[in-house]
Design a protein around this motif. Structure first.
Motif, PDB file in Angstrom:
ATOM      1  N   MET A 161       0.818  -1.215   0.000  1.00 50.55           N
ATOM      2  CA  MET A 161       0.000   0.000   0.000  1.00 50.55           C
ATOM      3  C   MET A 161       0.846   1.256   0.000  1.00 50.55           C
ATOM      4  N   PHE A 162       1.931   1.237   0.764  1.00 55.98           N
ATOM      5  CA  PHE A 162       2.706   2.458   0.976  1.00 55.98           C
ATOM      6  C   PHE A 162       4.166   2.325   0.564  1.00 55.98           C
ATOM      7  N   GLY A 163       4.464   1.309  -0.269  1.00 56.42           N
ATOM      8  CA  GLY A 163       5.856   1.069  -0.657  1.00 56.42           C
ATOM      9  C   GLY A 163       6.488   2.247  -1.356  1.00 56.42           C
ATOM     10  N   LYS A 164       5.759   2.868  -2.290  1.00 53.85           N
ATOM     11  CA  LYS A 164       6.296   4.003  -3.033  1.00 53.85           C
ATOM     12  C   LYS A 164       6.509   5.210  -2.119  1.00 53.85           C
ATOM     13  N   GLU A 165       5.592   5.400  -1.176  1.00 51.00           N
ATOM     14  CA  GLU A 165       5.764   6.502  -0.224  1.00 51.00           C
ATOM     15  C   GLU A 165       6.985   6.264   0.661  1.00 51.00           C
ATOM     16  N   ILE A 166       7.170   5.009   1.075  1.00 47.76           N
ATOM     17  CA  ILE A 166       8.329   4.673   1.906  1.00 47.76           C
ATOM     18  C   ILE A 166       9.618   4.920   1.128  1.00 47.76           C
ATOM     19  N   GLN A 167       9.649   4.498  -0.142  1.00 40.30           N
ATOM     20  CA  GLN A 167      10.833   4.740  -0.974  1.00 40.30           C
ATOM     21  C   GLN A 167      11.098   6.235  -1.141  1.00 40.30           C
ATOM     22  N   THR A 168      10.028   6.993  -1.290  1.00 47.07           N
ATOM     23  CA  THR A 168      10.174   8.442  -1.461  1.00 47.07           C
ATOM     24  C   THR A 168      10.797   9.077  -0.227  1.00 47.07           C
ATOM     25  N   ILE A 169      10.262   8.751   0.941  1.00 49.50           N
ATOM     26  CA  ILE A 169      10.796   9.319   2.186  1.00 49.50           C
ATOM     27  C   ILE A 169      12.237   8.868   2.408  1.00 49.50           C
ATOM     28  N   ALA A 170      12.513   7.605   2.076  1.00 52.25           N
ATOM     29  CA  ALA A 170      13.867   7.066   2.257  1.00 52.25           C
ATOM     30  C   ALA A 170      14.884   7.740   1.339  1.00 52.25           C
ATOM     31  N   SER A 171      14.417   8.374   0.259  1.00 57.06           N
ATOM     32  CA  SER A 171      15.335   9.014  -0.695  1.00 57.06           C
ATOM     33  C   SER A 171      15.821  10.385  -0.238  1.00 57.06           C
ATOM     34  N   ILE A 172      15.237  10.930   0.830  1.00 55.71           N
ATOM     35  CA  ILE A 172      15.590  12.278   1.280  1.00 55.71           C
ATOM     36  C   ILE A 172      17.060  12.336   1.704  1.00 55.71           C
ATOM     37  N   LYS A 173      17.757  13.331   1.178  1.00 59.91           N
ATOM     38  CA  LYS A 173      19.167  13.541   1.528  1.00 59.91           C
ATOM     39  C   LYS A 173      19.409  15.012   1.824  1.00 59.91           C
ATOM     40  N   LYS A 174      20.293  15.271   2.737  1.00 58.39           N
ATOM     41  CA  LYS A 174      20.726  16.643   3.005  1.00 58.39           C
ATOM     42  C   LYS A 174      21.831  16.982   2.015  1.00 58.39           C
ATOM     43  N   VAL A 175      21.647  18.060   1.249  1.00 59.91           N
ATOM     44  CA  VAL A 175      22.630  18.392   0.214  1.00 59.91           C
ATOM     45  C   VAL A 175      23.416  19.657   0.544  1.00 59.91           C
ATOM     46  N   ASP A 176      22.991  20.397   1.575  1.00 61.89           N
ATOM     47  CA  ASP A 176      23.725  21.588   1.983  1.00 61.89           C
ATOM     48  C   ASP A 176      23.411  21.877   3.442  1.00 61.89           C
ATOM     49  N   ASP A 177      24.441  22.262   4.204  1.00 62.43           N
ATOM     50  CA  ASP A 177      24.266  22.506   5.636  1.00 62.43           C
ATOM     51  C   ASP A 177      23.365  23.699   5.938  1.00 62.43           C
ATOM     52  N   TYR A 178      23.090  24.529   4.945  1.00 60.72           N
ATOM     53  CA  TYR A 178      22.187  25.664   5.165  1.00 60.72           C
ATOM     54  C   TYR A 178      20.767  25.186   5.459  1.00 60.72           C
ATOM     55  N   GLY A 179      20.467  23.967   5.055  1.00 57.42           N
ATOM     56  CA  GLY A 179      19.120  23.428   5.255  1.00 57.42           C
ATOM     57  C   GLY A 179      18.436  23.108   3.954  1.00 57.42           C
ATOM     58  N   MET A 180      19.224  22.683   2.954  1.00 61.64           N
ATOM     59  CA  MET A 180      18.652  22.259   1.677  1.00 61.64           C
ATOM     60  C   MET A 180      18.734  20.744   1.566  1.00 61.64           C
ATOM     61  N   TYR A 181      17.619  20.148   1.170  1.00 60.87           N
ATOM     62  CA  TYR A 181      17.507  18.703   1.053  1.00 60.87           C
ATOM     63  C   TYR A 181      17.111  18.348  -0.381  1.00 60.87           C
ATOM     64  N   SER A 182      17.163  17.057  -0.699  1.00 67.67           N
ATOM     65  CA  SER A 182      16.673  16.584  -1.992  1.00 67.67           C
ATOM     66  C   SER A 182      15.768  15.390  -1.743  1.00 67.67           C
TER      67      SER A 182
END
Length: 356
Positions: free
Chosen positions: A26-47
């Protein structure tokens, strides 16, 4: 008795496995999406790489959303599975422009100016639309310096990120950025599709291949400005077209770039009968002078230098808070790449590509 207990435990384990498997389905794609979050800059930018369906087609087929609260209700019911959310779009000042490189690449530059907000680079690839990358102001989702999407639990609200993007580019090389105007909010009320500021931008990124297609789409929808404010937009594409979209007395205005002309924008209206209403004339003059002197020809790094020249870091006369450029981005509409700087740290450039 021992056999009975074992059977009971095995039965409970089987039920648990089935529940976990069902949850994953039911929520596999949502779980994959959340798991993909990465911090790309210490200012507070994520991907984030969006794997799930964020329901744009469903939103459009239902008639859209005529207010932020209607959009929130849709997001809560369809993306966040009932978790509460409140959109809070603050006042912001921005700059945009179009340029061309010596090699013929068409560029779209954008500064997003505001008091401190965390941000997120959002990559989407919908089944029935164009892949895109955009930059979202995730403070709209409740994130701040003390609450960031640094773990799975805190990242759940990021599932709404596609609907809080402030600029972006799709795989066809169409780009758009929104800029604030201090005026009465646009509220068009006919029998057309209803969309808010950010949901309209999401619709355009997903469905418009170029500026003319985007204009046609806007002509066939009712704009409902978010956060009790007013906005205008600059759009550009890989063919070198550019247009500014404004709403004057709830009427759509389209200001196309003249052939072989230049186009750039800050936070005042440029429609002829209301020209100059708003702020940002000083930044506009810098954009105008630089682009004119260079005949609209700038490299990607020269475009970033121009964004730095019109970046802000001051105390707002309206709010008394610090207003600073939260991100600068140069979209290459030809190559479908982007160079992004967070928090005016122009020595550190984040490079992103839409290549699959």
């Amino acid at each position: 008795m021992k056999k009975t207990i074992k059977r009971l435990l095995f039965g409970l384990l089987a039920v648990l496995i089935i529940v976990i498997a069902a949850f994953g389905l039911m929520f596999g794609k949502e779980i994959q999406t959340i798991a993909s979050i990465k911090k790309v800059d210490d200012y507070g930018m994520y991907s984030i790489e969006y794997k799930a369906d964020y329901g744009l087609d469903k939103l459009v087929e239902s008639g859209g959303a005529s207010s932020d609260s209607e959009l929130v209700n849709f997001v809560v019911g369809n993306l966040l599975k009932g978790l509460p959310l409140k959109f809070n779009i603050p006042d912001f000042g921005c700059s945009t422009f179009q340029a061309k490189t010596d090699d013929g690449d068409w560029l779209f530059g954008r500064n997003y100016d505001l008091n401190y907000v965390p941000s997120m680079i959002v990559k989407t690839n919908p089944k029935n639309g164009y892949a895109s990358l955009s930059v979202a102001n995730i403070s709209v989702l409740g994130y701040d310096a003390d609450k960031l999407p640094d773990n799975f639990a805190s990242g759940i609200m990021s599932l709404a990120a596609p609907y809080v993007m402030m600029d972006g580019m799709n795989e066809m090389g169409f780009s758009i950025g929104v800029l604030l105007i201090k005026d009465e909010p646009t509220q068009q009320n006919t029998d057309k599709l209803d969309l808010t500021t950010t949901s309209a931008m999401r619709w355009l990124l997903d469905k418009a291949a170029n500026v003319e297609e985007a204009i046609t789409m806007l002509e066939n929808m009712d704009m409902h400005a978010s956060a009790n404010a007013s906005y205008h937009f600059q759009m550009a594409d890989a063919q070198g077209n550019s247009a500014v979209i404004e709403y004057i007395d709830n009427e759509l205005r389209v200001i196309r770039k003249e052939p072989d002309g230049l186009q750039y924008l800050t936070n005042f209206l440029i429609s002829e009968d209301v020209y100059g209403f708003g702020k940002g004339q000083d930044r506009y003059e810098i954009l105008e002078n630089t682009l004119t002197q260079n005949h609209g020809i700038l490299s990607e790094m020269e475009s970033m230098d121009l964004l730095q020249a019109v970046s802000q870091d001051k105390i707002s006369e309206d709010t008394g808070k610090q207003t600073a450029t939260q991100w600068s981005v140069v979209y290459n509409n030809t190559k479908k790449t982007a160079k992004i700087v967070a928090g005016r740290n122009y020595d550190t450039v984040i490079e992103v590509s839409l290549s699959r």
